[in-house]
Design a protein around this motif. Structure first.
Motif, PDB file in Angstrom:
ATOM      1  N   ALA A  43      -2.862   1.882 -11.540  1.00 33.52           N
ATOM      2  CA  ALA A  43      -1.588   2.145 -12.216  1.00 33.52           C
ATOM      3  C   ALA A  43      -1.242   3.631 -12.243  1.00 33.52           C
ATOM      4  N   ARG A  44      -2.262   4.501 -12.247  1.00 27.37           N
ATOM      5  CA  ARG A  44      -1.996   5.934 -12.312  1.00 27.37           C
ATOM      6  C   ARG A  44      -2.169   6.625 -10.972  1.00 27.37           C
ATOM      7  N   ALA A  45      -2.917   5.997 -10.069  1.00 23.32           N
ATOM      8  CA  ALA A  45      -3.319   6.692  -8.849  1.00 23.32           C
ATOM      9  C   ALA A  45      -2.174   6.898  -7.874  1.00 23.32           C
ATOM     10  N   THR A  46      -1.125   6.108  -7.989  1.00 23.80           N
ATOM     11  CA  THR A  46      -0.069   6.191  -7.001  1.00 23.80           C
ATOM     12  C   THR A  46       1.256   5.800  -7.636  1.00 23.80           C
ATOM     13  N   VAL A  47       2.312   5.886  -6.881  1.00 25.83           N
ATOM     14  CA  VAL A  47       3.641   5.636  -7.419  1.00 25.83           C
ATOM     15  C   VAL A  47       3.781   4.186  -7.869  1.00 25.83           C
ATOM     16  N   ASN A  48       3.229   3.254  -7.085  1.00 23.79           N
ATOM     17  CA  ASN A  48       3.343   1.813  -7.315  1.00 23.79           C
ATOM     18  C   ASN A  48       4.772   1.313  -7.057  1.00 23.79           C
ATOM     19  N   PHE A  49       4.857   0.029  -6.839  1.00 24.70           N
ATOM     20  CA  PHE A  49       6.148  -0.603  -6.613  1.00 24.70           C
ATOM     21  C   PHE A  49       6.718  -1.095  -7.943  1.00 24.70           C
ATOM     22  N   THR A  50       7.986  -1.499  -7.925  1.00 25.69           N
ATOM     23  CA  THR A  50       8.608  -2.114  -9.089  1.00 25.69           C
ATOM     24  C   THR A  50       8.851  -3.597  -8.780  1.00 25.69           C
ATOM     25  N   MET A  51       9.189  -4.358  -9.802  1.00 25.19           N
ATOM     26  CA  MET A  51       9.479  -5.781  -9.584  1.00 25.19           C
ATOM     27  C   MET A  51      10.608  -5.967  -8.583  1.00 25.19           C
ATOM     28  N   ASP A  52      11.569  -5.050  -8.606  1.00 26.99           N
ATOM     29  CA  ASP A  52      12.725  -5.167  -7.705  1.00 26.99           C
ATOM     30  C   ASP A  52      12.342  -4.960  -6.241  1.00 26.99           C
ATOM     31  N   ASP A  53      11.165  -4.383  -5.999  1.00 24.21           N
ATOM     32  CA  ASP A  53      10.716  -4.153  -4.618  1.00 24.21           C
ATOM     33  C   ASP A  53      10.106  -5.397  -3.980  1.00 24.21           C
ATOM     34  N   LEU A  54       9.788  -6.413  -4.789  1.00 19.26           N
ATOM     35  CA  LEU A  54       9.064  -7.580  -4.275  1.00 19.26           C
ATOM     36  C   LEU A  54       9.751  -8.269  -3.090  1.00 19.26           C
ATOM     37  N   PRO A  55      11.071  -8.510  -3.137  1.00 16.77           N
ATOM     38  CA  PRO A  55      11.711  -9.151  -1.977  1.00 16.77           C
ATOM     39  C   PRO A  55      11.591  -8.336  -0.690  1.00 16.77           C
TER      40      PRO A  55
ATOM     41  N   VAL B 157     -12.438 -12.116   4.947  1.00 14.90           N
ATOM     42  CA  VAL B 157     -11.475 -11.039   4.683  1.00 14.90           C
ATOM     43  C   VAL B 157     -12.220  -9.723   4.473  1.00 14.90           C
ATOM     44  N   LEU B 158     -11.761  -8.665   5.163  1.00 15.13           N
ATOM     45  CA  LEU B 158     -12.319  -7.321   5.002  1.00 15.13           C
ATOM     46  C   LEU B 158     -11.246  -6.431   4.382  1.00 15.13           C
ATOM     47  N   LYS B 159     -11.545  -5.932   3.178  1.00 15.41           N
ATOM     48  CA  LYS B 159     -10.563  -5.158   2.423  1.00 15.41           C
ATOM     49  C   LYS B 159     -10.790  -3.662   2.595  1.00 15.41           C
ATOM     50  N   ILE B 160      -9.718  -2.946   2.907  1.00 17.51           N
ATOM     51  CA  ILE B 160      -9.751  -1.483   2.989  1.00 17.51           C
ATOM     52  C   ILE B 160      -9.222  -0.919   1.677  1.00 17.51           C
ATOM     53  N   GLU B 161     -10.018  -0.100   1.018  1.00 19.09           N
ATOM     54  CA  GLU B 161      -9.623   0.517  -0.254  1.00 19.09           C
ATOM     55  C   GLU B 161      -8.698   1.702   0.040  1.00 19.09           C
ATOM     56  N   GLY B 162      -7.748   1.986  -0.889  1.00 18.83           N
ATOM     57  CA  GLY B 162      -6.950   3.197  -0.699  1.00 18.83           C
ATOM     58  C   GLY B 162      -5.493   3.122  -1.097  1.00 18.83           C
ATOM     59  N   ARG B 163      -5.160   2.441  -2.216  1.00 19.39           N
ATOM     60  CA  ARG B 163      -3.755   2.403  -2.645  1.00 19.39           C
ATOM     61  C   ARG B 163      -3.272   3.742  -3.187  1.00 19.39           C
ATOM     62  N   GLY B 164      -4.213   4.639  -3.493  1.00 22.58           N
ATOM     63  CA  GLY B 164      -3.814   5.946  -3.981  1.00 22.58           C
ATOM     64  C   GLY B 164      -3.822   7.009  -2.895  1.00 22.58           C
ATOM     65  N   ARG B 165      -4.097   6.600  -1.661  1.00 20.83           N
ATOM     66  CA  ARG B 165      -4.210   7.579  -0.575  1.00 20.83           C
ATOM     67  C   ARG B 165      -2.947   7.607   0.288  1.00 20.83           C
ATOM     68  N   ALA B 166      -2.853   8.630   1.121  1.00 23.77           N
ATOM     69  CA  ALA B 166      -1.627   8.912   1.868  1.00 23.77           C
ATOM     70  C   ALA B 166      -1.387   7.902   2.991  1.00 23.77           C
ATOM     71  N   PRO B 167      -0.125   7.778   3.460  1.00 21.15           N
ATOM     72  CA  PRO B 167       0.181   6.811   4.518  1.00 21.15           C
ATOM     73  C   PRO B 167      -0.574   7.060   5.820  1.00 21.15           C
ATOM     74  N   GLU B 168      -0.848   8.327   6.147  1.00 20.06           N
ATOM     75  CA  GLU B 168      -1.602   8.587   7.381  1.00 20.06           C
ATOM     76  C   GLU B 168      -3.047   8.119   7.271  1.00 20.06           C
TER      77      GLU B 168
END
Length: 413
Positions: A41-53, A252-263
């Motif tokens: 919740a703090r690590a990154t901008v996160n999406f809003t409910m309106d972004d779901l579609p 399933v193999l999960k890559i961690e990193g929702r707080g990291r940059a797009p590159e």
């Protein structure tokens, strides 16, 4: 499991740039959080409910599965928000919800959303798998298990034909790459005690990544540590034994990193995509592993270790506070126009010089994270070898840019 029976590669998305980077580089699924009810919740901008579609639309266009993480501790005052969020996720056609709280699991099941059990629930044995198979189709195992233990669980699922609500065998997911927490599967109270900011509510202040001095209270003797960052684990990396990971029977193999940059997302997903495909093609070699490791080292990392998968009992601790990446990005300017017929992008240079031969990165909510080498450039409509602050620079691009996309130069760290 993907339709071609390869393991599923799951990418993190903290914003639209990272989402697009995952989609462009071969992810089979994407996981993301919305507002405050997720473990980043703090690590990154996160999406809003309106972004779901929009998230669902982009994923569906690439035939990629979309997973909403709703895996924090839930209090009574959160329940109405949870209900609203799940309803909107259902309406948007989000594939599944990753959950740990029984209230979330029950609500999701009640409206027909597929449930995946989060690592926060510490699933470590087959009886727990059987219990949650009543509610969930996929389960993320505890990060502290060895591959031998993982293989035992997947073999028993197959042997006992343990199925989830969708009628298929329960799928097992494990972490493959990225940041690790010193606490058991992320259950830590340091941040809550020091800053009244709960890690289990997605608000970790990362106390463990800081430098500490340890003093014996009785004698005042300062204990000498081999490592200054004794609570900060190195990042997990499984690419050098990915063959063993796949052969453990996971889906399933999960890559961690929702707080990291797009590159970071682009590089890590692209690299693991190559490695997974290489395994199934029978061309997974040590020589390729060396090349992949070099690529992974270019983006944010705290050094790498193999986690607990190979039977290690204790973590390997980082000896730096930040990244050990071999490359870094410096801001250059922003996109101002794109000429589709000529496939040319125009940028306003606002900070750092660029020249022919430089490696550049362009990021944006629709563009994702695109890298390339500059082979030719124009400055104020004249062929030039260099562009400096204030210049309007045009480049031939193998991808489309949008207004205000950010332009960076990639340099050695």
């Amino acid at each position: 499991m993907t339709s071609n029976n390869k393991i599923e590669l799951m990418a993190p998305a903290g914003n639209f740039e990272s989402l697009q980077a995952g989609l462009d580089n071969g992810a089979d699924s994407v996981y993301f959080g919305v507002e405050q009810l997720n473990m980043r919740a703090r690590a990154t901008v996160n999406f809003t409910m309106d972004d779901l579609p929009e998230i669902a639309k982009r994923c569906e266009a690439k035939k990629v599965r979309s997973y909403l993480t709703l895996n924090t501790i839930i209090y009574d005052h959160d329940l109405s928000v949870v209900k609203t969020l799940l309803t909107k996720a259902k309406e948007a056609n989000i594939t599944a919800v990753i959950a740990s709280d029984q209230a979330v699991i029950a609500m999701a099941r009640g409206i027909g959303i597929e449930v995946h059990i989060s690592t926060q629930l510490n699933v470590t044995n087959i009886e727990t798998i059987k219990f949650y198979s009543l509610f969930a189709d996929t389960m993320v195992l505890s990060r502290e298990l060895s591959l031998r233990q993982v293989k035992s669980i997947t073999a028993q699922i197959e042997k006992e034909q343990i199925k989830g609500p969708n009628g298929n065998l329960v799928e097992i997911e494990i972490f493959g790459h990225g940041a690790l927490c010193m606490a058991v599967s992320g259950k830590c109270y340091l941040s809550l005690h020091s800053n009244n900011s709960s890690a289990n509510r997605g608000a970790c202040k990362q106390n463990c990544r800081k430098k500490y001095t340890v003093i014996d209270q009785e004698t005042g003797f300062e204990i000498e540590l081999d490592n200054e960052y004794m609570m900060s684990p190195k990042d997990l990396c499984t690419i050098d034994f990915l063959d063993q990971v796949i052969e453990s029977g996971i889906q399933v193999l999960k890559i961690e990193g929702r707080g990291r940059a797009p590159e970071y997302v682009a590089t890590v997903i692209r690299t693991y995509r190559e490695a997974i495909d290489s395994y199934y093609e029978g061309s997974f070699t040590k020589e390729k592993v060396a090349v992949w490791m070099e690529a992974l080292n270019t983006v944010y990392n705290r050094g790498f270790w193999s986690g607990y998968y190979l039977g290690q009992e204790l973590g390997e601790w980082s000896d730096v506070s930040g990244s050990m990446a071999t490359q870094k990005k410096v801001y250059v300017g922003k996109g101002t126009h794109y000429f589709p017929k000529a496939a040319v992008g125009q940028f306003k240079i606002e900070a750092y010089d660029i020249k022919v031969g430089d490696k550049i990165l362009v990021t944006g909510p629709s563009t994702g994270a695109q890298e390339m080498l500059i082979e030719e450039m124009y400055v104020n409509d004249v062929v030039a070898g260099k562009a400096t602050k204030g210049d309007d620079c045009t480049l031939k691009l193998p991808f489309r840019i949008r207004m205000s996309d950010k332009l960076y130069k990639i340099v050695e760290a």
